[in-house]
Scaffold this active site. Structure first.
Site, mmCIF file in Angstrom:
data_model
loop_
_atom_site.group_PDB
_atom_site.id
_atom_site.type_symbol
_atom_site.label_atom_id
_atom_site.label_comp_id
_atom_site.label_asym_id
_atom_site.label_seq_id
_atom_site.Cartn_x
_atom_site.Cartn_y
_atom_site.Cartn_z
ATOM 1 N N GLU A 297 0.819 -1.207 0.000
ATOM 2 C CA GLU A 297 0.000 0.000 0.000
ATOM 3 C C GLU A 297 0.861 1.270 0.000
ATOM 4 O OE1 GLU A 297 -2.681 -1.124 -0.639
ATOM 5 O OE2 GLU A 297 -3.128 -2.895 0.542
ATOM 6 N N ASP B 194 -1.675 -1.224 -10.084
ATOM 7 C CA ASP B 194 -1.989 -2.609 -9.759
ATOM 8 C C ASP B 194 -2.118 -3.400 -11.055
ATOM 9 O OD1 ASP B 194 -1.975 -2.203 -7.065
ATOM 10 O OD2 ASP B 194 -4.140 -2.159 -6.821
#
Length: 565
Positions: free
Chosen positions: A199, A383
């Site tokens: 993250e 991502d």
């Protein structure tokens, strides 16, 4: 063609394109809509298409020069015999669904829909062929080969993607990093150079107390000290940690309640330079920051490419778990009003958006060069699961971008860029992440605090038991403690609080937390009993089943938790 070719002269900058590839451990924990089908979907819709893109570019004489992060827990799943055995069956199921759809559409006289169904048949047939014949049921080996041939760089991450700043013990942070490095060495047969902070969550050296439970304050090392100790040379953070300003938040549109962003004073540092941090041992580690202008073009469905009306609509499917036959049309439209999908129009938009992205990168680097006189870098991290799953045309866009880079902008892996342009500035970083608001609120809030209570309790109990077990460990005790370590690592995954907060798979995430907590507690009770004599039959059978179910990190070492001096 050669994607890295220049028309002459020194480039104004480089594009470091980073694909962060991650899924939590789902093998054996359900199928769909949540569970192992996440892995099957990722392999079919993202990993295989991206491998095809990279291989096509290489076959045409080019070199994509991108950086791909594959998290250790995902590597363990892709290498699992169960995945290699089950994935072809999943592809057969999807191909059969497309066949039935095509026959239904032909029967009702809808040739356009029938052609779309036939394209889905071809999609899954191609995936079956490539998985078995082209890649020999081994996707990791395909990425490794591209790395060995110098076309990509693969980086590692924390073992199970644990949210490092909030883990309650320094030993837990150490173990997550050690698991990541060990898994990488085993799968890619070399030491990793780069590290993806889960993250993009960073924590400097600071005095810290757990945000929930009993207060206990101590001085924690910065994450850079842990990384450099394991030979890692660089990591990535979000823009605001380097440049200041107001965090944009990558996951904002997924959240019902958004964390308030705090604006920091501008630092004068550019995300278009690499920077360096000094560690306690006076060694340096490089830091890359996300370029905001280019990345918002891809991340944002509101302002970026994926929301274009020509693209395949992710949310409308033919029946529960069915295939998709409609386009975005207009985002505010109800799903029932979406227009039929046109693959040719969508592919044309993807190529046009790729041209726009390359132009944006070029202008960003030219502006940086005009302002500083330096050759800069645009770091564009995404991502991987965006490309092909959430944004079906993403692989088309990716290939067009990689083929469209030329002239004064060249692609480079992160390590290549650092060799060409070593960091010249030493900086410090504040705490933060790429979550909404720039802090930890996506992972720590009123809905997830109970998860952290369980994590902290488990961390303390595990470390106490490891220290006790070191004094009186037998074969049985070592086996139980090894599985206890796996359950702790799986419990620490950042995915569970994230999924609770975003509501996207809340029930599944809560069930997984409770499962790993219950398994941990039962193992802990076994570890606390005498290790002499055989294990009771019921416990032996249960442990054997658990070892088969939760089996990542076969080389797990209890010494990973020995300390972080």
């Amino acid at each position: 063609m050669r994607t890295s070719a220049r028309r002459g002269g020194r480039p104004v900058g480089h594009l470091v394109l980073v694909l962060h590839t991650h899924l939590p451990w789902v093998i054996g924990h359900g199928r769909g809509p949540h569970g192992q089908d996440w892995l099957n979907e990722g392999a079919a819709e993202c990993y295989l298409p991206i491998l095809r893109v990279l291989d096509r570019i290489v076959e045409d004489g080019g070199s994509p020069r991108i950086t791909i992060g594959i998290t250790p827990v995902l590597s363990e799943m892709l290498a699992s015999p169960k995945f290699r055995r089950d994935f072809p069956s999943y592809l057969d199921e999807r191909r059969g669904l497309a066949l039935r759809d095509r026959e239904e559409f032909e029967a009702i006289g809808n040739p356009l829909a029938a052609r779309l169904a036939a394209s889905w048949e071809a999609f899954y047939e191609g995936a079956t062929r490539d998985f078995g014949e082209t890649y020999g049921h081994d996707l990791l080996a395909a990425f490794s080969r591209l790395q060995e041939d110098g076309h990509i760089e693969v980086i590692t991450s924390a073992g199970t993607h644990g949210y490092l700043p909030l883990l309650g013990r320094d030993e837990s942070v150490e173990a997550q990093v050690q698991a990541g490095v060990s898994s990488y060495r085993r799968h890619f047969r070399r030491a990793p150079r780069g590290f993806w902070l889960p993250e993009c969550a960073y924590r400097p050296a600071t005095s810290w107390s757990r945000p929930t439970g009993a207060a206990r304050t101590w001085n924690r090392p910065g994450l850079e000290d842990v990384l450099i100790r394991h030979g890692l040379r660089y990591f990535f953070v979000d823009t605001h940690l380097v440049a200041g300003g107001t965090p944009s938040g990558t996951y904002g549109e997924l959240l019902e309640a958004q964390e308030t962003a705090e604006t920091r004073a501008a630092t004068g540092l550019s995300p278009n330079d690499a920077h360096a941090l000094a560690t306690r041992g006076r060694k340096r580690i490089a830091v890359f920051a996300r370029d905001p202008k280019s990345s918002v073009q891809v991340w944002s469905a509101d302002y970026g490419y994926p929301g274009d009306g020509a693209y395949l609509e992710f949310h409308r499917k033919k029946g529960e778990g069915g295939l998709r036959y409609w386009r975005v049309t207009s985002r505010p439209l109800p799903l029932d009003d979406k227009a039929p999908y046109d693959p040719n129009a969508a592919a044309a938009r993807a190529r046009a958006h790729a041209d726009h992205f390359v132009a944006t990168v070029r202008e960003t680097l030219r502006a940086h060069h005009r302002a500083t006189g330096r050759t800069g870098v645009v770091v564009a991290p995404f991502d991987t699961e965006l490309f092909g799953h959430w944004w079906f045309e993403g692989p088309v866009w990716l290939e067009a971008v990689l083929r469209g880079l030329h002239g004064d902008v060249t692609p480079a892996t992160a390590s290549e860029y650092l060799l060409r342009s070593p960091p010249s500035s030493m900086i410090t970083l504040p705490e933060g992440s790429w979550g909404q608001g720039g802090g930890h609120g996506v992972w720590l809030n009123d809905d997830t605090r109970w998860i952290w209570d369980l994590v902290y309790r488990a961390e303390d109990a595990f470390i106490d038991q490891v220290r006790e077990g070191a004094r009186r460990r037998g074969n049985r005790g070592s086996r139980v403690l090894t599985q206890l370590a796996r359950e702790l690592l799986l419990l620490e995954a950042s995915d569970w609080p994230f999924l609770v907060t975003t509501i996207s798979a809340r029930d599944y995430a809560e069930a997984r937390v409770k499962f790993h907590t219950a398994a941990f507690d039962r193992l802990l009770a076994l570890a606390r009993t005498s290790v002499a004599g055989p294990m009771p039959k019921g416990d032996e059978e249960w442990l054997k089943e658990l070892e088969s179910l939760d089996s990542p990190f076969p080389d797990i070492d209890l010494g990973w938790w020995a300390g972080s001096a």
